[in-house]
Scaffold this motif. Sequence first.
Motif, mmCIF file in Angstrom:
data_model
loop_
_atom_site.group_PDB
_atom_site.id
_atom_site.type_symbol
_atom_site.label_atom_id
_atom_site.label_comp_id
_atom_site.label_asym_id
_atom_site.label_seq_id
_atom_site.Cartn_x
_atom_site.Cartn_y
_atom_site.Cartn_z
ATOM 1 N N SER A 189 0.842 -1.197 0.000
ATOM 2 C CA SER A 189 0.000 0.000 0.000
ATOM 3 C C SER A 189 0.875 1.244 0.000
ATOM 4 N N THR A 190 1.964 1.181 -0.786
ATOM 5 C CA THR A 190 2.944 2.261 -0.837
ATOM 6 C C THR A 190 2.786 3.071 -2.120
ATOM 7 N N PHE A 191 2.810 4.372 -1.972
ATOM 8 C CA PHE A 191 2.813 5.281 -3.114
ATOM 9 C C PHE A 191 4.279 5.550 -3.429
ATOM 10 N N SER A 192 4.795 4.956 -4.502
ATOM 11 C CA SER A 192 6.232 5.007 -4.803
ATOM 12 C C SER A 192 6.539 6.028 -5.881
ATOM 13 N N MET A 193 7.537 6.875 -5.620
ATOM 14 C CA MET A 193 7.886 7.946 -6.534
ATOM 15 C C MET A 193 9.336 7.825 -6.987
ATOM 16 N N TYR A 194 9.529 8.018 -8.279
ATOM 17 C CA TYR A 194 10.857 7.984 -8.889
ATOM 18 C C TYR A 194 11.090 9.323 -9.581
ATOM 19 N N ASN A 195 12.221 9.935 -9.304
ATOM 20 C CA ASN A 195 12.533 11.255 -9.847
ATOM 21 C C ASN A 195 13.851 11.244 -10.614
ATOM 22 N N VAL A 196 13.847 11.927 -11.742
ATOM 23 C CA VAL A 196 15.081 12.336 -12.407
ATOM 24 C C VAL A 196 14.901 13.841 -12.655
ATOM 25 N N PRO A 197 15.974 14.578 -12.936
ATOM 26 C CA PRO A 197 15.782 16.011 -13.144
ATOM 27 C C PRO A 197 14.673 16.313 -14.154
ATOM 28 N N TYR A 198 13.770 17.176 -13.757
ATOM 29 C CA TYR A 198 12.660 17.675 -14.588
ATOM 30 C C TYR A 198 11.532 16.673 -14.809
ATOM 31 N N LYS A 199 11.592 15.507 -14.144
ATOM 32 C CA LYS A 199 10.538 14.510 -14.348
ATOM 33 C C LYS A 199 10.265 13.734 -13.063
ATOM 34 N N GLN A 200 9.018 13.313 -12.913
ATOM 35 C CA GLN A 200 8.667 12.434 -11.802
ATOM 36 C C GLN A 200 7.604 11.450 -12.282
ATOM 37 N N VAL A 201 7.718 10.212 -11.814
ATOM 38 C CA VAL A 201 6.675 9.222 -12.069
ATOM 39 C C VAL A 201 6.371 8.526 -10.748
ATOM 40 N N ALA A 202 5.099 8.227 -10.521
ATOM 41 C CA ALA A 202 4.686 7.559 -9.283
ATOM 42 C C ALA A 202 3.696 6.462 -9.619
ATOM 43 N N VAL A 203 3.704 5.400 -8.821
ATOM 44 C CA VAL A 203 2.744 4.308 -9.011
ATOM 45 C C VAL A 203 2.150 3.898 -7.665
ATOM 46 N N TYR A 204 0.926 3.388 -7.762
ATOM 47 C CA TYR A 204 0.244 2.863 -6.584
ATOM 48 C C TYR A 204 -0.716 1.775 -7.025
ATOM 49 N N SER A 205 -0.672 0.621 -6.373
ATOM 50 C CA SER A 205 -1.581 -0.478 -6.718
ATOM 51 C C SER A 205 -2.776 -0.485 -5.782
ATOM 52 N N TYR A 206 -3.936 -0.744 -6.384
ATOM 53 C CA TYR A 206 -5.194 -0.623 -5.643
ATOM 54 C C TYR A 206 -6.245 -1.483 -6.342
ATOM 55 N N ASN A 207 -6.882 -2.386 -5.577
ATOM 56 C CA ASN A 207 -7.949 -3.230 -6.143
ATOM 57 C C ASN A 207 -7.528 -3.940 -7.434
ATOM 58 N N HIS A 208 -6.343 -4.543 -7.406
ATOM 59 C CA HIS A 208 -5.820 -5.317 -8.545
ATOM 60 C C HIS A 208 -5.524 -4.456 -9.775
ATOM 61 N N LYS A 209 -5.458 -3.159 -9.597
ATOM 62 C CA LYS A 209 -5.074 -2.258 -10.677
ATOM 63 C C LYS A 209 -3.932 -1.378 -10.188
ATOM 64 N N THR A 210 -3.195 -0.811 -11.115
ATOM 65 C CA THR A 210 -2.118 0.105 -10.752
ATOM 66 C C THR A 210 -2.364 1.461 -11.396
ATOM 67 N N ILE A 211 -2.242 2.505 -10.596
ATOM 68 C CA ILE A 211 -2.413 3.866 -11.074
ATOM 69 C C ILE A 211 -1.022 4.458 -11.294
ATOM 70 N N ALA A 212 -0.776 4.977 -12.477
ATOM 71 C CA ALA A 212 0.504 5.611 -12.789
ATOM 72 C C ALA A 212 0.282 7.112 -12.948
ATOM 73 N N PHE A 213 1.228 7.878 -12.449
ATOM 74 C CA PHE A 213 1.096 9.330 -12.411
ATOM 75 C C PHE A 213 2.423 9.954 -12.856
ATOM 76 N N PHE A 214 2.379 10.925 -13.759
ATOM 77 C CA PHE A 214 3.586 11.509 -14.355
ATOM 78 C C PHE A 214 3.542 13.036 -14.285
ATOM 79 N N ILE A 215 4.719 13.636 -14.092
ATOM 80 C CA ILE A 215 4.885 15.084 -14.258
ATOM 81 C C ILE A 215 6.197 15.311 -15.004
#
Length: 344
Positions: A189-215
């Motif tokens: 139940s962890t919201f995991s974030m990965y960063n490189v300069p000028y970019k971020q991506v995060a994922v979270y799994s919930y109810n057998h699905k995964t939500i991906a989030f980007f900036i």
Amino acid sequence: LVSGAGIAGTSLAFWLKKSGFNPTIIEVAPKLRQGGYAIDFMGAGYDVAAKMGLIPSLEKVDLNISKLSFVDANNRERGSMNYRKVKELMHNRALTLLRSDLAKVIYKSLDKDIEIIFGDSIKGIEQDDEKVVVHLQSGLTRTFDLLVGADGLHSNVRNLVFGNESLFEKYYGYYTSSFTLDNFSYPGSTFSMYNVPYKQVAVYSYNHKTIAFFIFTSPQKLSYSHHDIAEQKQILKKEFINSGWKCRELVSQIESTADFYFDSISQIKMENWSKGRVALVGDACYCPSLLSGKGSTLAIVGAYILAGELKQANGNYQTAFQQYQNIFKPFMSKKQKAAQGFAK
């Protein structure tokens, strides 16, 4: 008439009906929108939702995030924050929700007598001292006492009544995207974030699905159609496919997702939130942007205030619209300013 069946529009219709008015909602999408990123839901918005009796239903769709984790390219945790302790500091009056789940819960709470028109939009607006006449894309013409645009950052009502979006939009140098994946599992139940300069991506799994989030950053606004999803997917793919971690795997599944969301991170700043019998609410007139972390929460608060002022004024819209702006605009200006600082 309320244009938009999102968080602001459905909240406004809820309170208008409760106050003795007869709202109709029109929504350009054929059904309730899916997707959108995860939001923190707390503060004044939580208080209004409690008044609406929605907290038990919202608790059922809470993402129950236990930890925010910062990971490196090898998926090793480099830092973390206990999110449950953060919620405890707020006396557990805080939830983490998908925007679409919040909208769905509000929508389901609406009085069954409220007319809701899906798959249609406004192409022309005329108003005088007595009424607002709206011409719809379907060919119908309808007459209402008032019109409220609750149709988001790219508001159609604002465009038709107040002027082009470029007059009011302030772009802050970022784009964001999110979508749901069926074939990507991420543990716990962890919201995991990965960063490189000028970019971020995060994922979270919930109810057998995964939500991906980007900036990602873009000094200049990109040129693309808001209606061309295929073009937006290609932009995101190009930005992240070689960024390391799990980015290639995430964007390779972009074609199969059913709830792709992509937009600039911008604010809307307007001198006046109403013109005659037409007013705006939510992101349509005071979008604080993703940088504030409070856009959805404040959409609900604004809708509550606007409906409350119409009730207080016994439907005298000039007084109600002015009071709504007098009460809420100074507060929103502060929220927008705080978000601007965060953009740096």
